[in-house]
Design an enzyme around this catalytic site. Structure first.
Site, PDB file in Angstrom:
ATOM      1  N   GLY A 158     113.689  66.865 -14.047  1.00 45.61           N
ATOM      2  CA  GLY A 158     113.040  67.985 -13.366  1.00 45.61           C
ATOM      3  C   GLY A 158     114.025  69.117 -13.186  1.00 45.61           C
ATOM      4  N   GLN A 217     117.662  76.430  -8.898  1.00 42.39           N
ATOM      5  CA  GLN A 217     118.840  75.787  -9.499  1.00 42.39           C
ATOM      6  C   GLN A 217     119.436  76.617 -10.633  1.00 42.39           C
ATOM      7  OE1 GLN A 217     116.600  71.913  -9.886  1.00 42.39           O
ATOM      8  NE2 GLN A 217     118.655  71.118  -9.491  1.00 42.39           N
ATOM      9  N   CYS A 274     120.330  64.646  -8.576  1.00 42.59           N
ATOM     10  CA  CYS A 274     120.013  66.071  -8.615  1.00 42.59           C
ATOM     11  C   CYS A 274     121.031  66.755  -9.517  1.00 42.59           C
ATOM     12  CB  CYS A 274     120.078  66.667  -7.210  1.00 42.59           C
ATOM     13  SG  CYS A 274     119.612  68.409  -7.164  1.00 42.59           S
ATOM     14  N   LEU A 275     120.555  67.599 -10.403  1.00 42.56           N
ATOM     15  CA  LEU A 275     121.457  68.300 -11.317  1.00 42.56           C
ATOM     16  C   LEU A 275     122.394  69.237 -10.553  1.00 42.56           C
ATOM     17  CD1 LEU A 275     118.958  69.064 -14.213  1.00 42.56           C
ATOM     18  CD2 LEU A 275     120.811  67.380 -14.219  1.00 42.56           C
ATOM     19  N   HIS A 282     110.611  66.354  -5.104  1.00 40.35           N
ATOM     20  CA  HIS A 282     112.022  66.765  -5.102  1.00 40.35           C
ATOM     21  C   HIS A 282     112.127  68.238  -5.544  1.00 40.35           C
ATOM     22  CE1 HIS A 282     116.406  65.940  -6.383  1.00 40.35           C
ATOM     23  NE2 HIS A 282     116.126  67.075  -7.003  1.00 40.35           N
ATOM     24  N   GLU A 283     111.396  68.594  -6.603  1.00 39.95           N
ATOM     25  CA  GLU A 283     111.441  69.992  -7.088  1.00 39.95           C
ATOM     26  C   GLU A 283     110.814  70.944  -6.072  1.00 39.95           C
ATOM     27  OE1 GLU A 283     113.388  70.183  -9.331  1.00 39.95           O
ATOM     28  OE2 GLU A 283     113.216  68.165 -10.151  1.00 39.95           O
ATOM     29  N   HIS A 329     113.206  71.878  -3.486  1.00 41.11           N
ATOM     30  CA  HIS A 329     114.145  72.931  -3.912  1.00 41.11           C
ATOM     31  C   HIS A 329     113.558  74.317  -3.626  1.00 41.11           C
ATOM     32  CE1 HIS A 329     117.534  71.001  -5.902  1.00 41.11           C
ATOM     33  NE2 HIS A 329     116.754  70.239  -6.635  1.00 41.11           N
TER      34      HIS A 329
HETATM   35  O1  GNR Z   1     117.168  64.477 -13.089  1.00 36.69           O
HETATM   36  C1  GNR Z   1     116.714  64.253 -11.959  1.00 36.69           C
HETATM   37  N1  GNR Z   1     116.376  62.972 -11.626  1.00 36.69           N
HETATM   38  C2  GNR Z   1     115.602  62.649 -10.524  1.00 36.69           C
HETATM   39  C3  GNR Z   1     115.481  61.295 -10.187  1.00 36.69           C
HETATM   40  C4  GNR Z   1     114.687  60.912  -9.116  1.00 36.69           C
HETATM   41  C5  GNR Z   1     114.022  61.866  -8.380  1.00 36.69           C
HETATM   42  C6  GNR Z   1     114.150  63.207  -8.684  1.00 36.69           C
HETATM   43  C7  GNR Z   1     114.925  63.603  -9.747  1.00 36.69           C
HETATM   44  S1  GNR Z   1     115.042  65.283 -10.157  1.00 36.69           S
HETATM   45  C8  GNR Z   1     116.584  65.351 -10.987  1.00 36.69           C
HETATM   46  C9  GNR Z   1     116.790  66.721 -11.605  1.00 36.69           C
HETATM   47  C10 GNR Z   1     116.906  67.751 -10.495  1.00 36.69           C
HETATM   48  O2  GNR Z   1     117.892  67.963  -9.857  1.00 36.69           O
HETATM   49  N2  GNR Z   1     115.836  68.429 -10.204  1.00 36.69           N
HETATM   50  O3  GNR Z   1     115.861  69.319  -9.188  1.00 36.69           O
HETATM   51 NI    NI Z   2     117.359  68.568  -7.810  1.00 34.62          NI
END
Ligand code: GNR
Ligand code: NI
Length: 172
Positions: free
Chosen positions: A46, A51, A94-95, A136-137, A140
């Site tokens: 995601g 980001q 999270c990236l 999660h996104e 953000h």
């Molecule tokens: O790559 C990602 N893996 C992930 C694993 C479990 C729940 C959410 C994520 S999102 C993350 C990429 C990211 O930072 N998206 O904002």
């Molecule tokens: Ni993230």
């Protein structure tokens, strides 16, 4: 097509509440496509606009595994219209916090309303890892990172390591 640099925490640009897209125009479509390309290259499942330094409410995700056909999801102005009482525990990364992971509990199933790439209102349901990823996104877009759900102690350990990593990168 362009790969966009990903912003690492802690950074004030990751704490901003993003603003709704008014019209899904070519600039939105171009950004969404570049976000998908950046996400696949990372690789991640995601990516949200903040980001990569944009403040519009745009996210992309794809939870298919390597080797499977890609199923890119592109959401503009996403809103949760329903979420299950049942919860799901996922190991999240999270990236913007590379190499840090934590188990986060969220509703296991959500229904989301969003604008598609033509600006049409649509709804989709998500469960399991996709539901965790979309939530999660969407966090953000509110300036929330998964570490914000951890105890202050755990959060600070991770953020201190991130600051150190950024100092090392700057010195290099
Ligand atoms: O790559 C990602 N893996 C992930 C694993 C479990 C729940 C959410 C994520 S999102 C993350 C990429 C990211 O930072 N998206 O904002
Ligand atoms: Ni993230």
């Amino acid at each position: 097509m362009a790969l966009l640099p990903i912003i690492y925490a802690p950074d004030p640009r990751l704490k901003i509440k993003c603003r709704p897209v008014e019209t899904v125009d070519q600039s939105v479509r171009d950004l969404t496509r570049d976000m998908l390309e950046t996400m696949y290259a990372a690789p991640g499942i995601g990516l949200s606009a903040p980001q990569i330094g944009d403040t519009r409410r745009i996210l992309v995700c794809d939870v298919t595994r390597e080797g499977e056909d890609r199923q890119p999801i592109q959401l503009v102005n996403p809103e949760i219209v329903w979420s299950s009482d049942e919860l799901y525990l996922a190991e999240e990364g999270c990236l913007s916090l590379p190499d840090h992971f934590a188990e986060i509990e969220r509703p296991s199933e959500v229904r989301i309303r969003y604008l598609d790439q033509q600006g049409e209102s649509q709804e989709m349901s998500a469960d399991g890892l996709l539901a965790a990823c979309v939530q999660h996104e969407m966090d953000h877009l509110e300036g929330i990172l998964f570490v914000d759900y951890l105890s202050p102690l755990k959060r600070n350990i991770i953020l201190r390591k991130m600051k150190k990593l950024k100092r090392q990168k700057e010195a290099a």
